[in-house]
Design a protein around this motif. Structure first.
Motif, mmCIF file in Angstrom:
data_model
loop_
_atom_site.group_PDB
_atom_site.id
_atom_site.type_symbol
_atom_site.label_atom_id
_atom_site.label_comp_id
_atom_site.label_asym_id
_atom_site.label_seq_id
_atom_site.Cartn_x
_atom_site.Cartn_y
_atom_site.Cartn_z
ATOM 1 N N LEU A 104 25.788 -26.660 -46.069
ATOM 2 C CA LEU A 104 26.686 -25.860 -45.618
ATOM 3 C C LEU A 104 26.967 -24.588 -46.680
ATOM 4 O O LEU A 104 27.098 -24.819 -47.738
ATOM 5 N N PHE A 105 26.816 -23.356 -46.352
ATOM 6 C CA PHE A 105 27.186 -22.185 -47.034
ATOM 7 C C PHE A 105 28.091 -21.362 -46.367
ATOM 8 O O PHE A 105 28.084 -21.263 -45.254
ATOM 9 N N TYR A 106 28.868 -20.637 -47.295
ATOM 10 C CA TYR A 106 29.943 -19.772 -46.774
ATOM 11 C C TYR A 106 29.878 -18.606 -47.631
ATOM 12 O O TYR A 106 29.617 -18.403 -48.942
ATOM 13 N N ILE A 107 30.349 -17.457 -46.934
ATOM 14 C CA ILE A 107 30.666 -16.304 -47.845
ATOM 15 C C ILE A 107 31.785 -15.468 -47.302
ATOM 16 O O ILE A 107 32.042 -15.513 -46.241
ATOM 17 N N GLY A 108 32.941 -15.320 -48.295
ATOM 18 C CA GLY A 108 33.805 -14.465 -47.694
ATOM 19 C C GLY A 108 35.025 -14.372 -48.906
ATOM 20 O O GLY A 108 34.902 -14.881 -49.893
#
Ligand code: AMP
Length: 443
Positions: A104-108
């Motif tokens: 999983l990846f996230y950007i924020g």
């Protein structure tokens, strides 16, 4: 009184957001190649999530969180990092039952109340990723390779420091040995390190105070304490990275700030950023999912600092601002509405069009077109309008030619005519043709 942004919180203006665009699209592309999917998480979580995941006695939880009591008396916190939320979501949605391995990846945005300085803000942004469900050396090496590919694609020079922090079998011995060593240097260690000795002695190794660095120069190193499985794991990670020609430095002082790390830990350092030069940090956290109330599933992850990477890209002047495809300069009120219609037609066809009010002088409009860096200007004057014509000015060659403006033709035909494709067929670019249009590093 003038209202300004809060200290440590900043606006990302267009000149900077162009490099963000480059970073995030490259991250999406590099991560997709390794089978990652995006997870979009809330920025507000229950305070206890971070207390439990990060550790009550860490700087983040003790001093840096933005925490407030909501109207229903619950304690909420603006997330200071992403891993805790990913694990919470992973457990909450039983993702382990759907897939044996989750990538999983996230950007924020993340929020930490630190002392603001260049490259250190109170709201900053991270691109992070986690792999849950594997603990072999191959997956650790794969994660580092993915990061290496990402930085290489951006053509950024980074060095990679790696270390192994051992596991719950071997680290306690090391921790005690280091504590004893620290006690013997107590008088020269800083006040912070006195506290660290008590809570998490490994952290005396990454103290930035010169006195502490000197005092811990000959501190025992964890490599001498690793148990056989940890030693083999670390050796294989290194061998795989060397096999793929990734230059790594084993840094025994790399301990990372959070309590939950074990085995592989790493940091990517960029040249040219001054003291805030760590652009990415991460490591393995095998006990964390269980500690958070989930099954005993191992994990590894990292977080990249977007602001710092954007600063690097900008310092290298590698981002080319995107010029419009065409500037339409109407002269007078009637021409203005014709220009309005042409602009709309071309924009719907995916072209980037800039235009002006017909009341501005042609000179002023040309100056603006020049500043925007556009190649072609379509000048629509009142007289030519009667004949359904305009003038195309090629800003590069400084030549004018007449053009039939036929609004019944397609946007592409119109644009081709404007660009006079008989001269340069390859100059056609449309948004639908993909990344061509976005700001991108010069390659
Ligand atoms: P960490 O979550 O502390 O491991 O940080 C990972 C990366 O996020 C660091 O290497 C930095 O690039 C970036 N970072 C951490 N804290 C800040 C901050 N306060 N301001 C800007 N970037 C940060």
């Amino acid at each position: 009184m003038k209202i300004t942004a809060i200290r440590g919180f900043r606006d990302i203006l267009p000149e900077e957001s162009a490099s963000w665009q480059v970073l995030t699209s490259q991250a999406r592309a590099s991560f997709a190649a390794y089978g990652f999917h995006e997870i979009i998480l809330p920025v507000l979580e229950k305070t206890e999530l971070f207390a439990r995941a990060i550790g009550e006695t860490t700087d983040i939880v003790e001093k840096e969180m933005y925490t407030f009591i909501d109207r229903d008396d619950s304690s909420l916190t603006l997330r200071p990092e992403g891993t805790a939320s990913v694990i919470r979501a992973y457990i909450e949605h039983s993702l382990h039952q759907k897939e044996p391995v989750s990538k999983l990846f996230y950007i924020g945005p993340m929020f930490r109340r630190e002392r603001p300085q260049k490259g250190r803000y109170r709201q900053f942004h991270q691109i992070g990723a986690e792999i849950l469900g594997r603990d072999d050396a191959l997956i650790d090496a794969e994660l580092l390779l993915m990061l290496n590919d990402f930085f290489t694609a951006l053509r950024l020079d980074v060095s990679v420091d790696v270390n192994s922090l051992g596991c719950s079998n071997c680290r306690p011995q090391y921790r005690e040995r280091l504590r004893a060593f620290g006690e013997s240097k107590f008088a020269v260690l800083c006040e912070n390190c006195h506290g660290r000795l008590h809570r998490n002695p490994l952290r005396i190794l990454d103290c930035k105070e010169e006195g502490c660095r000197q005092a811990t120069k000959d501190a025992p190193v964890i490599a001498d304490f690793l148990c056989d499985p940890c030693r083999q794991h670390f050796a294989q990670v290194q061998a795989l990275l060397r096999q793929e020609n990734v230059l790594i430095t084993v840094n025994p002082r790399l301990v990372r700030g959070l309590d939950y790390y074990c085995r592989t830990s790493f940091e990517f350092i960029a040249l040219g950023l001054g003291s805030q030069n760590a652009v990415c940090g991460g490591g393995r956290y095998d006990g964390l999912v269980e500690q958070m109330g989930g099954p005993a599933i191992p994990g590894i992850g990292f977080a990249i600092g977007v602001e710092r990477l954007a600063m690097l890209l900008q310092a290298q002047e590698r981002i080319v601002a995107t010029a419009p495809d065409l500037f339409i300069a109407p002269m007078g009120e009637v021409a203005e509405s014709q220009a309005f219609a042409v602009a709309r037609r071309l924009r719907q066809g995916g072209y980037r069009i800039e235009s002006e009010s017909g009341s501005r002088s042609l000179k002023a409009q040309m100056r603006r077109a020049d500043k925007l860096g556009v190649r072609y200007v379509l000048i629509i004057g009142e007289n030519e309008l009667q004949a359904g014509k305009g003038t195309i000015r090629d800003m590069q060659t400084k030549t004018d030619r007449s053009l039939a403006v036929d609004l019944s033709s397609s946007a592409q035909d119109l644009m081709n005519a404007i660009r006079d494709t008989s001269d340069q067929p390859s100059a056609i670019s449309r948004q639908s043709e993909g990344a061509e249009h976005s700001s991108k590093p010069e390659v």
